[in-house]
Scaffold this active site. Structure first.
Site, short mmCIF file in Angstrom:
data_model
loop_
_atom_site.label_atom_id
_atom_site.label_comp_id
_atom_site.label_asym_id
_atom_site.label_seq_id
_atom_site.Cartn_x
_atom_site.Cartn_y
_atom_site.Cartn_z
N GLU A 41 0.83 -1.21 0.00
CA GLU A 41 0.00 0.00 0.00
C GLU A 41 0.86 1.27 0.00
OE1 GLU A 41 -3.99 -1.78 2.15
OE2 GLU A 41 -2.37 -1.06 3.43
N GLU A 92 -6.33 -6.78 -2.46
CA GLU A 92 -7.08 -6.83 -1.21
C GLU A 92 -8.46 -6.27 -1.50
OE1 GLU A 92 -5.53 -4.99 2.31
OE2 GLU A 92 -3.47 -5.62 1.88
#
Length: 1011
Positions: free
Chosen positions: A200, A299
């Site tokens: 991320e 995700e």
């Protein structure tokens, strides 16, 4: 290492031109093009195009779920989780690695025992599950520090950047973990097919302008390549931002992916779906950002985290329930997602202080598989329908997503259809329908107008209407291939299909009260061979036989040529399983066309793990929580006997070749001890407040400067615990001063993370506590002091509950460096420098003593420093007192007791330690629960919400002696006691799972230097 030959390596180096990146690998120098989209492959096993990933040359839809091995420290239970994921129709699992658990001391990397990843890899291979490795170094993951070890608070530099010493600090961990992962790559016969560098890497703030920094990402990628990683790199941008996508230069990955948590985390309002939260532009963004790679959502929301003071994971499971899956996951399918990973599929437990302060011990996450590993949530069954559909629908993987529309395929603007069109009219297309207002709870009637190989058709053709219920979505198919039979269209959804020795089987299902229709090209007649024909009509139209049917709770089977169509309601479909039937051996193997084709269909109940053929015996490995009828559809012609969990089972075979049997279930006798009746021994675990206490062995807090570059000191010497090597669990401080008689008040600001608390004594006099709340991570407290004698020496004792280190999600914010401990203080009548401080945390700090349970399991309480939380502590001089009696004044007491278990074999029996509270408002106290030395519960009575703490077999000895210990910290004048504390079980599951092996549980022995 099964890499390229030396000749191939040399040829590869010669082929790569332009700006290049060099790697040393097995004595050769590899040069990669700086642009990931122009790189030559380093291996031949995992490739990709714009549609999907190929494994061993076979195009696959990768359906994956997130599992963290460190949140289930019992290696023999990994196979249980993997088999439950495999049974969903999934073929992949993604996993993080928590750096903080493996390098608790700088330069000292250890990954042994419960931290060894090899059993996780072995279990994945045994179950036939591929792996995506995500070792960070930063992982977030709601773990302490986001996976960063606490000593990074002392690193001179900005975390997750090229500034200062951060990258250098990652070298030891990065090289070790990448080498471990490299050995388990598919190139070496292992399950790992993808590798994610960083995590991320998607946003910066606070004056950090060099973002995204390609050189930073390249450094992390180079480390992996240099350690032997040859599988493709994949990313997980926190949103569809295009960061480090192929073609962006240095630091670009091979396959771009992003995350999505569109419904958010408002578990307190589990029925509320806010307007506008359904993504509608994923495909458009993908075409803009990474059109040459498969659309990958690395995700996607599989549940939600819940904070201290929250509402509990049961409500999170409700928020992200089966309806959420139908609407949101099928919406992702409408964008053509072909790498799809759900976070989490199994959450596990934040045992041993490994969690971040934003969450409590449970990491259930409201996921499909619960923390206690049961699969009773409807969302598990719903997910199984979608997973098995994806597995048998290769046409989906190459279909082209189109634009959503409210008018082209239906006549009502209340519904939205997104097409995924085949390359030709006969190639197979998919139409995802949902409510235009995605959160609508209305039931809408509709017709479809769809393009097919027979032309454009308005459906249903035989009359009636289709229905889309509230918070529902469907995938309608056209020209869908079932082993050579063309399903011209079906409004009911496909669960699975198979070609068996005696013909083909297609399973369709619909919701309650729905009307559906399907058509089979080239067919002319049908017959109902099981169940009532009521509500079923058929008619030949053109070259297709059209069949209309009303959904019923009773199964019907229609025969059309050599095709048998099973018509089910959705709840009945939940009971069907499709295990692979390996051609040799017992292991199901990885997903492949051959494995899919050789699968059988089993109607059962709770869980079907696997199937295999041994001679004439068809073996089914399954779990049961009730007496269950079994059916085998498509048993091989060579099979003559049915063996369930090793027991030959009587079967009947009907006219349709379906085997039927039954498995009896009876609730076993389970005898659990009354925890109240145990022989409890206890000891004061806060001797530090006694006037006679000697803290000479403690660490002197005498550093005039902090090494924490993100926070300035507000005290004469640093009192940040990580400056002295204490990063986990309870912290204790003692401040020494000589009284002058002017000490009327004491002000202190402490910081310990959400729901933390502190308590303060002056000598043996209790002066007050911060009891904690879910919204405070630090607190300013002012306490009135008793009159102190001038010229006398005093000690201020401060106990702080460290709830874990903050994560570091936003680059530049330096959240992980938020210190723990005392931030500032003021003693009336004294300069701050008049107080000299000492502190302690876990014994040894970064030189932690319990290397088996790891660097985070212990805190700084006296009993923990001594090791009394471990089995068989030395209790010769302890008192006989119980936590049910507790304390009558503020303080901390430690309790230990043992009990034996002898639970029935052959059952998976979830056990929970339950705390009860009958006072209002709730008493202010905190408890740590240790089970055989492992901290498996952190209970804050006045904050909550967790009161029930599951502990898996393997931590608990189901056939032997167990030691439990409690630290009870009373933060109110009246003291505290446990009103209720029980060991309970939920429904035992008759299981085919192999015997669970207990983890290493070192017993107490006197610790040298303990104080």
């Amino acid at each position: 290492m099964k890499l390229l030959s030396s000749l191939a390596l040399a040829a590869l180096a010669a082929q790569v031109s332009g700006a290049a990146i060099s790697h040393k690998l097995d004595g050769f120098t590899l040069r990669e093009h700086a642009d990931a989209s122009k790189r030559e492959l380093l291996q031949k096993y995992v490739t990709w195009d714009k549609h999907s990933i190929f494994i061993n040359g076979e195009r696959l839809m990768m359906f994956s779920g997130e599992v963290h091995p460190y949140r289930l420290p019992v290696a023999s239970l990994y196979i249980d989780v993997f088999e439950k994921i495999k049974a969903l129709g999934f073929n992949c699992v993604s996993f993080y690695v928590d750096w903080a658990l493996l390098e608790g001391k700088p330069g000292h990397y250890t990954a042994e025992g419960i931290f060894d990843l090899q059993p996780f890899f072995d279990a994945a291979k045994e179950a036939g599950i591929y792996l995506l490795a995500r070792p960070g170094p930063y992982i977030n993951a709601e773990v302490s520090g986001g996976g960063f070890p606490g000593w990074l608070q002392r690193v001179n530099g900005t975390l997750r950047t090229s500034i200062g010493d951060y990258l250098k600090s990652t070298d030891n961990y990065a090289s070790h973990i990448a080498k471990t992962i490299a050995k388990a790559q598919i190139t070496n016969g292992g399950p790992i097919i993808l590798y994610q560098p960083e995590n991320e890497y998607s946003g910066a703030c606070c004056g950090y302008e060099d973002f995204p920094d390609g050189s930073y990402m390249q450094y992390i990628e180079d480390h992996a390549r240099d350690a032997g990683i040859v599988v493709p790199f994949i990313s997980n941008d926190a949103y569809a931002g295009g960061h480090n996508a192929p073609g962006t230069g240095k630091g670009a990955v091979d396959i771009y992916g992003h995350d999505g948590y569109p419904l958010g985390f408002d578990c307190a309002n589990p029925s509320v779906w806010p307007d506008g939260n359904l993504p509608t532009n994923y495909h458009t963004l993908h075409e803009e950002q990474s059109p040459t790679t498969p659309f990958s959502v690395v995700e996607f929301q599989g549940g939600a985290f819940d904070p201290w003071g929250g509402v509990g994971f049961a409500k999170c499971a409700h928020l992200l329930n089966h309806e959420f899956e139908r609407v949101f996951y099928k919406n992702d399918f409408s964008f053509g997602v072909t790498f799809f990973n759900l976070y989490m599929i199994f959450g596990g437990t934040n045992w041993g202080n490994l969690g971040h302060p934003g969450g409590y011990t449970s990491y259930d996450y409201g996921s499909a598989i619960s923390e206690s590993r049961n699969v009773t949530r409807e969302k598990y069954s719903e997910l199984k329908l979608l997973g098995n559909f994806a597995k048998v629908s290769p046409g989906y993987v190459v279909a082209n997503p189109g634009n959503l529309t409210t008018s082209k395929y239906t006549k009502t603007a209340d519904l939205t259809v997104t097409p995924l069109l085949g390359e030709s009219s006969s190639a197979g297309s998919f139409f995802v329908i949902r409510h235009s207002n995605y959160n609508s709870q209305a039931s809408v009637k509709y017709q479809l107008t769809l393009p097919t190989s027979a032309g454009e058709l308005t459906i249903p053709q035989l009359g009636g209407e289709l229905t889309l219920s509230g918070r529902d979505s469907k995938i309608h198919v056209t020209d869908y291939d079932v082993a050579g039979s063309n399903i011209l269209y079906s409004t009911a959804e496909v669960f699975t299909w198979k070609k068996f020795d005696n013909g083909k089987v297609l399973i369709l299902y619909g919701g309650p009260g729905e009307h559906h229709e399907f058509a089979v090209t080239g067919a002319s007649a049908s017959s109902v061979i099981e169940g009532s024909s009521s509500g079923i009509t058929s008619k030949k139209i053109g070259d297709a036989l059209v069949v209309a049917w009303d959904v019923s709770s009773k199964r019907r089977i229609i025969k059309i040529g050599d095709l048998k169509v099973f018509l089910l309601d959705r709840n009945s479909a939940y009971n069907y399983w499709v295990p692979h039937l390996p051609t040799k051996g017992k292991a199901p193997g990885y997903v492949s066309k051959k494995a899919i084709d050789s699968s059988i269909i089993v109607k059962a109940g709770y869980l079907v793990r696997s199937a295999f053929l041994s001679g004439k015996d068809l073996h089914i490995q399954a779990d049961f929580n009730a007496t269950t009828p079994i059916e085998i559809i498509g048993a091989p012609s060579s099979a003559k006997n049915l063996v369930i969990n090793g027991k030959k089972t009587k079967t009947n075979v009907d006219d349709n070749g379906i085997w039927s049997a039954s498995v009896s279930y009876s609730t076993p006798e389970i005898h659990l001890p009354s925890l109240k009746d145990l022989k409890w021994q206890s000891i004061d675990t806060l001797p530090e407040v006694k006037n006679s206490y000697d803290d000479s062995a403690w660490t002197s807090a005498d550093q005039p400067h902090t090494l924490n570059t993100a926070h300035e000191l507000q005290t004469p010497t640093t009192l940040f615990s990580s400056d002295y090597g204490y990063h986990t669990g309870t912290l204790l401080y003692r401040g020494h001063f000589v009284a002058n008689g002017k000490e009327s008040i004491f002000f202190i600001q402490t910081q310990g993370g959400s729901a933390y608390g502190h308590s303060v004594w002056v000598n043996e006099t209790y002066v007050g506590s911060w009891e904690g709340s879910g919204s405070n991570d630090n607190y300013n407290a002012t306490y009135t002091l008793p009159s102190l004698a001038t010229g006398k020496k005093y000690a201020i004792t401060v106990v702080i509950d460290n709830m874990g280190l903050d994560v570091n999600w936003v680059i530049g914010q330096e959240g992980m460096k938020n210190p723990r401990g005392i931030i500032r203080y003021n003693l009336a009548g004294h300069d701050a420098s008049a107080i000299s401080w000492k502190l302690t945390g876990n014994l040894g700090g970064e030189d932690y003593r319990d290397t088996v349970r790891g660097p985070l399991n212990e805190g700084g309480l006296y009993a923990e420093r001594q090791g009394f939380h471990q089995p068989k502590p030395s209790t010769k001089n302890w008192d006989s007192s119980s936590p049910f009696t507790g304390l009558t004044k503020p303080g901390i007491r430690f309790y230990s007791a043992s009990f034996d278990l002898d639970l029935p074999s052959g059952y998976d029996i979830p056990l929970y330690f339950n705390f009860g509270n009958s006072t209002a408002p709730p008493d202010a106290y905190r408890v740590q629960l240790f089970v055989n030395g492992y901290q498996y519960g952190k209970y804050v009575n006045n904050v909550g919400p967790q009161t029930s703490f599951p502990v898996p077999e393997g931590i608990l000895n189901y056939h032997g002696t167990n030691w439990i210990a409690l630290s009870l910290w009373a933060q109110q004048e009246s003291g505290a006691k446990l009103n209720s504390f029980e060991l309970i079980n939920t429904t035992p599951v008759l299981t085919s799972l192999d015997k669970v092996k207990s983890v290493d549980q070192p017993k107490y022995k006197s610790r040298k230097g303990a104080y």
